[in-house]
Design a protein around this motif. Structure first.
Motif, PDB file in Angstrom:
ATOM      1  N   LYS A  77       9.856   3.736 -14.495  1.00 19.08           N
ATOM      2  CA  LYS A  77       8.475   2.887 -15.108  1.00 19.08           C
ATOM      3  C   LYS A  77       7.642   3.783 -16.227  1.00 19.08           C
ATOM      4  N   ILE A  78       7.600   5.058 -15.721  1.00 23.23           N
ATOM      5  CA  ILE A  78       7.045   6.048 -16.874  1.00 23.23           C
ATOM      6  C   ILE A  78       7.615   6.184 -18.018  1.00 23.23           C
ATOM      7  N   LEU A  79       8.859   6.186 -17.860  1.00 25.50           N
ATOM      8  CA  LEU A  79       9.873   6.468 -19.076  1.00 25.50           C
ATOM      9  C   LEU A  79      10.088   5.344 -19.865  1.00 25.50           C
ATOM     10  N   SER A  80      10.041   4.039 -19.249  1.00 25.39           N
ATOM     11  CA  SER A  80      10.264   2.851 -20.081  1.00 25.39           C
ATOM     12  C   SER A  80       9.395   2.580 -20.755  1.00 25.39           C
ATOM     13  N   GLY A  81       7.908   2.940 -20.697  1.00 20.47           N
ATOM     14  CA  GLY A  81       6.999   2.709 -21.668  1.00 20.47           C
ATOM     15  C   GLY A  81       6.669   3.804 -22.808  1.00 20.47           C
ATOM     16  N   ASP A  82       5.816   3.899 -23.496  1.00 20.35           N
ATOM     17  CA  ASP A  82       5.668   4.650 -24.299  1.00 20.35           C
ATOM     18  C   ASP A  82       4.791   5.877 -23.975  1.00 20.35           C
ATOM     19  N   ASP A  83       4.447   5.976 -22.718  1.00 23.61           N
ATOM     20  CA  ASP A  83       3.464   7.085 -22.310  1.00 23.61           C
ATOM     21  C   ASP A  83       4.195   8.385 -22.640  1.00 23.61           C
ATOM     22  N   THR A  84       5.309   8.725 -22.565  1.00 27.49           N
ATOM     23  CA  THR A  84       5.969  10.194 -22.825  1.00 27.49           C
ATOM     24  C   THR A  84       6.263  10.378 -24.326  1.00 27.49           C
ATOM     25  N   MET A  85       5.926   9.390 -25.284  1.00 29.41           N
ATOM     26  CA  MET A  85       6.181   9.565 -26.615  1.00 29.41           C
ATOM     27  C   MET A  85       5.309  10.675 -27.097  1.00 29.41           C
ATOM     28  N   ASN A  86       5.778  11.571 -27.907  1.00 31.02           N
ATOM     29  CA  ASN A  86       5.141  12.756 -28.679  1.00 31.02           C
ATOM     30  C   ASN A  86       4.235  13.436 -27.786  1.00 31.02           C
ATOM     31  N   ILE A  87       4.651  13.588 -26.341  1.00 30.54           N
ATOM     32  CA  ILE A  87       3.952  14.802 -25.539  1.00 30.54           C
ATOM     33  C   ILE A  87       5.201  15.122 -24.485  1.00 30.54           C
ATOM     34  N   ILE A  88       5.164  16.457 -24.290  1.00 35.64           N
ATOM     35  CA  ILE A  88       5.944  16.922 -23.183  1.00 35.64           C
ATOM     36  C   ILE A  88       5.382  16.762 -21.771  1.00 35.64           C
ATOM     37  N   CYS A  89       5.936  16.026 -20.843  1.00 35.35           N
ATOM     38  CA  CYS A  89       5.269  15.755 -19.663  1.00 35.35           C
ATOM     39  C   CYS A  89       5.951  16.713 -18.410  1.00 35.35           C
ATOM     40  N   ASP A  90       5.269  17.209 -17.482  1.00 32.12           N
ATOM     41  CA  ASP A  90       5.810  17.959 -16.450  1.00 32.12           C
ATOM     42  C   ASP A  90       5.403  17.102 -15.121  1.00 32.12           C
ATOM     43  N   ILE A  91       6.381  16.416 -14.397  1.00 30.56           N
ATOM     44  CA  ILE A  91       5.865  15.378 -13.594  1.00 30.56           C
ATOM     45  C   ILE A  91       6.543  15.812 -12.127  1.00 30.56           C
ATOM     46  N   GLY A  92       6.024  15.524 -11.074  1.00 31.51           N
ATOM     47  CA  GLY A  92       6.651  16.122  -9.818  1.00 31.51           C
ATOM     48  C   GLY A  92       7.087  15.106  -8.822  1.00 31.51           C
ATOM     49  N   MET A  93       8.172  15.416  -8.418  1.00 30.24           N
ATOM     50  CA  MET A  93       8.923  14.535  -7.155  1.00 30.24           C
ATOM     51  C   MET A  93      10.061  15.048  -6.578  1.00 30.24           C
ATOM     52  N   PRO A  94      10.440  14.549  -5.466  1.00 27.85           N
ATOM     53  CA  PRO A  94      11.683  15.042  -4.808  1.00 27.85           C
ATOM     54  C   PRO A  94      12.917  14.472  -5.201  1.00 27.85           C
ATOM     55  N   VAL A  95      13.831  15.263  -5.377  1.00 29.42           N
ATOM     56  CA  VAL A  95      15.118  14.909  -6.127  1.00 29.42           C
ATOM     57  C   VAL A  95      16.308  15.384  -5.094  1.00 29.42           C
ATOM     58  N   THR A  96      17.224  14.558  -4.833  1.00 33.71           N
ATOM     59  CA  THR A  96      18.416  14.804  -3.926  1.00 33.71           C
ATOM     60  C   THR A  96      19.517  15.314  -4.944  1.00 33.71           C
ATOM     61  N   HIS A  97      20.014  16.558  -4.827  1.00 35.06           N
ATOM     62  CA  HIS A  97      21.148  17.105  -5.728  1.00 35.06           C
ATOM     63  C   HIS A  97      22.430  17.476  -4.831  1.00 35.06           C
ATOM     64  N   LYS A  98      23.450  16.734  -5.056  1.00 36.66           N
ATOM     65  CA  LYS A  98      24.558  17.333  -4.121  1.00 36.66           C
ATOM     66  C   LYS A  98      24.340  17.015  -2.906  1.00 36.66           C
ATOM     67  N   ASN A  99      23.684  16.095  -2.329  1.00 37.77           N
ATOM     68  CA  ASN A  99      23.184  15.698  -1.021  1.00 37.77           C
ATOM     69  C   ASN A  99      22.158  16.751  -0.439  1.00 37.77           C
ATOM     70  N   VAL A 100      21.287  17.568  -1.134  1.00 36.04           N
ATOM     71  CA  VAL A 100      20.324  18.631  -0.696  1.00 36.04           C
ATOM     72  C   VAL A 100      19.117  18.081  -1.457  1.00 36.04           C
ATOM     73  N   ILE A 101      17.977  17.977  -0.632  1.00 33.88           N
ATOM     74  CA  ILE A 101      16.826  17.598  -1.070  1.00 33.88           C
ATOM     75  C   ILE A 101      16.049  18.864  -1.719  1.00 33.88           C
TER      76      ILE A 101
END
Length: 720
Positions: free
Chosen positions: A72-96
């Protein structure tokens, strides 16, 4: 002219599992940053799901919903012309992993996993996450389809990389990584990173902010650079309060600082810096020699300049343009006194808990003693903060306050008077018995009148007598107090039944007082047991110390007294003098000519001694013997070794045999580093060999052999 860059960091009042609310606050913070001309925005740790999800991090739903929010954040114009550092959990190769997702212009630039996890004290990150151990390495991460549909990317870099813009280089550091001896910012800085971001979930603890500030200053003092510190704020759903205080440091100085305690859900701190100042700081030859041999980081290149435009030397008459944000310069960081921290931290925590629990207010059994007095004053402080925010037209505070007091959303009601608002949401009750004094009853009533709480006064002798008579009817014997010839067992049982009946009455009134006043809903019961009493086990299990939450359960008696003295002046509450001068007493035994119950006499130790025992046991990790040896040095000038030995043994005996009470402690605001909270902070057994035969024997042997160096007067026995 140098390269002017406006940077923004933030403190957000995120709530675990509140994906909708968290999304709104993230978007609002980005919008504020852009309004100020910022081209880099940093948010707190795990800001999308909330930091305190705990075992929910192990659920696939939490990761899925985090991706949905990011989409939802990326689909809007919120990140246009600004670099945003955003935090969340990510599962990479079955590791959280606990990650930062760096985005720009609706694209993901990098997913940076946390490398050093917080895993002590209040933190259990390694229960849910795995640290990224491939330092300075990266891999491809294949994005979920909901993100691919938005960004048109199939995969993005995942790992320990840095972001290279047209005009500078940005490196990411996560919370605990700043506190480790070999922090990543050192290697990144030597490899040319000029701007560092740090996203934290750092909780409030009395006197802790100084450590955080010094680490930020030190990070850029020798290295040079700009450091953006973001932090979670508010009650995320647990015992800790995240105290915000977002900051920006540059070349060893704090140049921008946010509020440490605030009811504001979104706070953005920004500053305009000249990146050339960093480069001039880094001209020393020794630093250059180390940098020349530094191991390189992989750079993610982005065709975007943080500086807003092209400029040349204005003095020569050439034209230039740039966007300046809110520019802040501080001569030194701001700190609250510990007494003020108690006034503000627990108050903000209580407000979050009240508004998010959908309760109608708080209820406190007001005994006339200093502990319940402190709880009541903290609630009054909360009301003062609400009134102050309402006077500044804080729409969220106004909406929450109107809902809590039962006013319609479109009401014109403004809680501008703290005492009036206190009367609506705060309920106090003095529960007297024949063992209560007129002084405590009077103090309770006068305090309630002064702060405005809805107060009731009752005698519960008939209830106590009914339970006592029931026991006599069933068993054929009637227990007596010690002053009437009863045994210690009888005396203790008769005290405890009074205390436990107060808990039952408290919950009855908390459920029905709103109904009595023509309102719906119920009240939350507040506890009033301090950290020292919990440490010693000096309270009745399931008495009125048992409650829904406890704002003073992590605060020492010593600090509470200082807080009450501070509040007397700063809150204009002269009644508090009477509480400070009163002898602490439970008032559970009959008063006679020869006996008045006193807490410290009952405990066999003073509250100041308890604070020392607590610090040595938890913070300095002392067992009975090592505590004794330390105190011989600290107290040896006024106590003999055998006296110190008896005090240490008595403390550990009482702490151990009452340890089971810690398993039922009311969830309390964490404030002291030696909290005995069994459920999260102080993970120890609750069944002990409470006489510690091996340890106590060693203490006795050493104490008998040590010389008595105390200065106790002419009766002192010389052993040298």
């Amino acid at each position: 002219m140098g390269h002017q860059i406006t940077l923004a960091t933030s403190s957000l009042n995120q709530w675990a599992m509140d994906f909708s609310g968290n999304l709104e606050r993230i978007i609002q913070s980005i919008a504020i940053a852009k309004q100020r001309g910022a081209t880099l925005r940093v948010g707190p740790e795990l800001e999308i799901p909330g930091y305190g999800c705990q075992d929910h991090f192990l659920e696939g739903d939490t990761v899925l919903h985090s991706w949905e929010v990011l989409a939802k954040i990326l689909s809007g114009d919120d990140t246009m012309n600004i670099i945003c550092d955003i935090g969340m959990p990510v599962t990479h190769k079955n590791v959280i992993y606990n990650c930062r997702v760096i985005v720009h212009n609706k694209k993901i630039l990098l997913i940076r996993p946390k490398m050093w996890l917080a895993n002590d004290g209040n933190y259990r990150e390694m229960r849910w996450f795995t640290p990224w151990m491939k330092h300075k390495q990266w891999e491809d991460h294949f994005l979920p389809r909901i993100i691919q549909a938005v960004t048109k990317q199939t995969k993005v870099p995942f790992g320990d990389c840095v972001i290279s813009t047209v005009d500078t280089c940005i490196g990411v550091e996560l919370c605990e990584e700043l506190f480790t001896p070999a922090s990543p910012h050192i290697d990144m800085g030597l490899d040319g990173v000029e701007i560092f971001t740090n996203s934290s979930g750092s909780h409030h603890e009395l006197r802790k902010l100084y450590t955080r500030v010094e680490l930020l200053k030190e990070a850029t003092l020798k290295l040079g650079g700009v450091y953006l510190y973001a932090n979670q704020k508010g009650c995320d759903g647990d015992r800790v309060y995240y105290d915000g205080c977002a900051m920006i440091a540059m070349n060893g100085h704090i140049i921008a600082q946010g509020a440490q305690f605030s009811l504001q859900d979104v706070e953005v701190v920004s500053a305009t810096i000249d990146i050339e100042d960093v480069r001039s700081k880094r001209t020393s030859k020794s630093r250059s020699m180390q940098a020349a041999s530094a191991e390189r980081y992989h750079r993610i290149e982005v065709p975007f300049a943080l500086s807003a435009g092209k400029f040349t030397d204005v003095a020569s008459g050439a034209e230039g343009e740039m966007s300046l944000g809110l520019q802040v310069r501080l001569s030194q960081a701001r700190f609250h006194e510990p007494e003020e921290e108690i006034a503000l931290g627990p108050a903000c925590w209580l407000w979050d808990y009240l508004r998010r629990s959908r309760a109608q207010g708080y209820f406190v059994p007001l005994s006339g003693g200093i502990d319940s007095c402190a709880t009541a004053v903290i609630v009054y402080s909360m009301c003062r903060l609400v009134a102050d925010a309402a006077s500044r037209a804080d729409h969220q505070v106004l909406a929450d306050a109107r809902r809590i007091v039962g006013e319609p959303e479109d009401s014109s009601y403004i809680p501008s008077d703290a005492k009036e608002f206190c009367n609506r949401i705060f309920h106090t009750c003095y529960m007297g018995t024949e063992n209560s004094s007129r002084e405590t009853r009077s103090r309770a009533k006068e305090l309630a009148t002064t702060i405005g709480s809805y107060h009731i006064d009752l005698n519960m002798d008939s209830l106590v007598t009914a339970v006592r008579d029931l026991f006599a009817y069933v068993t054929g014997v009637k227990p007596q107090f010690r002053v009437h010839g009863g045994s210690n067992a009888e005396n203790l049982a008769l005290q405890n039944i009074q205390a436990r009946l107060r808990m039952v009455i408290a919950y009855l009134f908390a459920q029905l007082l709103p109904w009595v006043r023509g309102r719906q809903g119920g009240l939350l019961v507040l506890g009033s047991a301090n950290v020292d009493e919990s440490l010693r086990g000096y309270f009745t299990k399931y008495d009125c110390s048992s409650a829904d939450i406890n704002p003073i359960g992590g605060i020492s008696k010593t600090d509470l007294k200082k807080f009450i003295a501070w509040s007397q002046t700063n809150f204009d509450l002269p009644i508090l003098t009477n509480f400070l001068n009163a002898t602490p007493t439970a008032e559970l035994e009959p008063i006679s000519e020869n006996y008045v119950q006193a807490d410290e006499a009952d405990m066999g130790m003073t509250y100041d001694e308890l604070s020392v025992f607590g610090r040595l046991r938890k913070v300095e990790q002392c067992g009975p013997y090592s505590m004794f040896t330390k105190l011989v040095h600290e107290w040896g000038s006024f106590l003999a070794p055998v006296q110190i030995a008896e005090k240490v043994k008595h403390f550990f005996f009482e702490h151990a045999r009452n340890r089971h009470k810690m398993t039922t402690l009311t969830p309390a605001y964490h404030a002291e580093s030696y909290s005995p909270d069994d459920n999260r902070f102080d993970l120890r057994p609750f069944l002990y060999p409470s006489r510690f035969p091996w340890q106590f024997k060693k203490i006795d042997e050493v104490a008998a052999a040590l010389p008595d160096r105390s200065n106790r007067g002419p009766d002192k026995t010389k052993t040298e």
